[in-house]
Write a protein that holds these residues in place. Structure first.
Motif, PDB file in Angstrom:
ATOM      1  N   LEU A  22       0.819  -1.212   0.000  1.00  0.00           N
ATOM      2  CA  LEU A  22       0.000   0.000   0.000  1.00  0.00           C
ATOM      3  C   LEU A  22       0.854   1.264   0.000  1.00  0.00           C
ATOM      4  CD1 LEU A  22      -2.798  -0.749   2.649  1.00  0.00           C
ATOM      5  CD2 LEU A  22      -2.984  -0.888   0.168  1.00  0.00           C
ATOM      6  N   LEU A  23       0.321   2.310  -0.613  1.00  0.00           N
ATOM      7  CA  LEU A  23       0.932   3.634  -0.549  1.00  0.00           C
ATOM      8  C   LEU A  23      -0.089   4.612   0.011  1.00  0.00           C
ATOM      9  CD1 LEU A  23       2.758   3.942  -4.004  1.00  0.00           C
ATOM     10  CD2 LEU A  23       3.763   3.342  -1.792  1.00  0.00           C
ATOM     11  N   VAL A  24       0.363   5.452   0.927  1.00  0.00           N
ATOM     12  CA  VAL A  24      -0.458   6.541   1.463  1.00  0.00           C
ATOM     13  C   VAL A  24       0.133   7.834   0.901  1.00  0.00           C
ATOM     14  CG1 VAL A  24      -1.194   7.770   3.536  1.00  0.00           C
ATOM     15  CG2 VAL A  24      -1.022   5.265   3.574  1.00  0.00           C
ATOM     16  N   MET A  25      -0.597   8.465  -0.002  1.00  0.00           N
ATOM     17  CA  MET A  25      -0.079   9.661  -0.665  1.00  0.00           C
ATOM     18  C   MET A  25      -0.745  10.902  -0.074  1.00  0.00           C
ATOM     19  SD  MET A  25       0.023  10.578  -4.727  1.00  0.00           S
ATOM     20  CE  MET A  25       1.155   9.291  -5.205  1.00  0.00           C
ATOM     21  N   VAL A  26       0.070  11.740   0.546  1.00  0.00           N
ATOM     22  CA  VAL A  26      -0.419  12.971   1.167  1.00  0.00           C
ATOM     23  C   VAL A  26      -0.143  14.130   0.203  1.00  0.00           C
ATOM     24  CG1 VAL A  26      -0.300  14.491   3.166  1.00  0.00           C
ATOM     25  CG2 VAL A  26       0.113  12.026   3.451  1.00  0.00           C
ATOM     26  N   ALA A  27      -1.192  14.801  -0.235  1.00  0.00           N
ATOM     27  CA  ALA A  27      -1.022  15.985  -1.084  1.00  0.00           C
ATOM     28  C   ALA A  27      -0.821  17.176  -0.157  1.00  0.00           C
ATOM     29  CB  ALA A  27      -2.245  16.184  -1.974  1.00  0.00           C
ATOM     30  N   THR A  28       0.414  17.646  -0.051  1.00  0.00           N
ATOM     31  CA  THR A  28       0.700  18.778   0.838  1.00  0.00           C
ATOM     32  C   THR A  28       0.287  20.082   0.152  1.00  0.00           C
ATOM     33  OG1 THR A  28       2.921  19.300   0.016  1.00  0.00           O
ATOM     34  CG2 THR A  28       2.734  17.501   1.651  1.00  0.00           C
ATOM     35  N   ASP A  29       0.486  21.182   0.851  1.00  0.00           N
ATOM     36  CA  ASP A  29       0.195  22.505   0.281  1.00  0.00           C
ATOM     37  C   ASP A  29       1.442  23.131  -0.346  1.00  0.00           C
ATOM     38  OD1 ASP A  29      -2.545  22.532   1.011  1.00  0.00           O
ATOM     39  OD2 ASP A  29      -1.994  23.038   3.067  1.00  0.00           O
ATOM     40  N   ARG A  30       2.505  22.313  -0.519  1.00  0.00           N
ATOM     41  CA  ARG A  30       3.693  22.830  -1.195  1.00  0.00           C
ATOM     42  C   ARG A  30       3.362  23.126  -2.655  1.00  0.00           C
ATOM     43  NH1 ARG A  30       6.211  18.416   1.654  1.00  0.00           N
ATOM     44  NH2 ARG A  30       6.379  17.168  -0.248  1.00  0.00           N
ATOM     45  N   ILE A  31       4.122  24.056  -3.233  1.00  0.00           N
ATOM     46  CA  ILE A  31       3.956  24.360  -4.654  1.00  0.00           C
ATOM     47  C   ILE A  31       5.341  24.418  -5.286  1.00  0.00           C
ATOM     48  CG2 ILE A  31       3.876  26.873  -4.241  1.00  0.00           C
ATOM     49  CD1 ILE A  31       1.878  26.988  -6.639  1.00  0.00           C
ATOM     50  N   SER A  32       5.459  23.839  -6.477  1.00  0.00           N
ATOM     51  CA  SER A  32       6.746  23.868  -7.167  1.00  0.00           C
ATOM     52  C   SER A  32       6.570  24.487  -8.543  1.00  0.00           C
ATOM     53  CB  SER A  32       7.323  22.451  -7.300  1.00  0.00           C
ATOM     54  OG  SER A  32       6.624  21.725  -8.292  1.00  0.00           O
ATOM     55  N   ALA A  33       7.651  25.052  -9.056  1.00  0.00           N
ATOM     56  CA  ALA A  33       7.679  25.585 -10.419  1.00  0.00           C
ATOM     57  C   ALA A  33       9.123  25.538 -10.888  1.00  0.00           C
ATOM     58  CB  ALA A  33       7.148  27.017 -10.456  1.00  0.00           C
TER      59      ALA A  33
END
Length: 314
Positions: A31-42
């Protein structure tokens, strides 16, 4: 308050991988638990400020589109126990991202404008203009880079020559990519949007190819407004768009393109709020639903509680 770092200890946790935006926790062996953080990349750089509600929006958009495309190909998602989390099956990822473009814009336009007429082995017609629709969508894959490195364009021939996928696997990746893009285009059109370009990631689970990660979010896709597209195109005016491109444009206007020696411009509270609002605007357009802001008082505690409860129920 924005969630920019995570340090969870879930039941059965084996390891954690901190990506540009998502933190992926391996649980048991499957299993994978994927947390979508509030980080932003560009420009492959993680920016210094988090964007409130961004992780929630990305996770919820991706979940909706994963559910809306299960008839096209299997995907990794099992559940979304928290607004910022997806739990799914572990896949062995292909080391390439399948980028599909319906229109000439962004980095492809910048290359075209400089005289390039072939991207990733795909020949481009002469005389095209910015934001013009391709006769048929084109696939321009990239390699998957480590954090801080830039993804590199790669052709189908190179992918096969380097053994990154077999001919049979790549044929299926192409088939899935075009079918998913077609579905995304149809859904966007119903919402008054144009899906301009996007990327998909695939992996193998039990010998079968699965769609992984996010899909059709503003981090992985570019959208134009359908209304006024033709008029703006004929006049050579910039398109009204919903994507992360406005962040890249703001950075470029302030002298930053991720190159050595360049500094990220100051992200004022006003800039952060405006980015958050643009993400909410895209969420509401693409889903056709009002965005409901989750409580942000103690996001990490909420996630730990929700994910632990889900894993315990398996």
């Amino acid at each position: 308050m924005a969630l920019v770092k995570t340090d969870f200890h879930f039941p059965g946790q084996k390891s954690v991988y901190h990506g540009k935006v998502r933190d992926v926790y391996s649980v048991n062996d499957d299993l994978l638990v994927m947390v979508a953080t509030d980080r932003i990349s560009a420009f492959d750089v993680i920016l210094p400020e988090g964007i409130p509600y961004k992780g929630q929006m990305l996770n919820q958009i991706a979940a909706k589109f994963l559910d809306a495309t299960t008839d096209i190909c299997p995907n990794w998602k099992l559940a979304t126990p928290d607004p910022m989390v997806t739990v799914g099956v572990r896949c062995e990822g292909f080391p390439v991202e399948m980028i599909v473009r319906g229109y000439l814009c962004g980095s492809a336009w910048r290359a075209y404008k400089s005289g390039v007429r072939e991207i990733c082995g795909v020949k481009l017609p002469e005389g095209m203009r910015e934001n013009q629709r391709f006769p048929e969508p084109i696939i321009t894959p990239t390699t998957k880079a480590e954090i801080g490195e830039h993804d590199q364009d790669i052709s189908k021939e190179e992918i096969l020559a380097r053994g990154l996928a077999t001919p049979e696997e790549y044929a299926l990746l192409e088939k899935y990519t075009l079918a998913l893009f077609k579905r995304g285009t149809e859904i966007a059109e119903k919402r008054g949007l144009i899906l301009v370009d996007t990327k998909y990631e695939f992996g193998k689970h039990n010998g079968q190819i699965y769609l992984m990660d996010e899909i059709h979010t503003p981090d992985s896709s570019r959208y134009f407004y359908l209304e006024g597209y033709e008029e703006r195109f004929e006049k050579g005016e910039p398109q009204k768009q919903l994507s992360k491109e406005f962040v890249r444009e703001w950075l470029m206007d302030n002298g930053f393109q991720g190159k050595e020696g360049q500094n990220v411009p100051e992200m004022t509270p006003e800039i952060v709020t405006s980015i958050s609002n643009r993400y909410i605007e895209l969420y509401e357009h693409i889903t056709g639903e009002s965005f409901v802001k989750e409580e942000t008082e103690d996001i990490a505690q909420r996630i730990e509680k929700n994910v632990t409860a889900y894993l315990s129920s398996l």
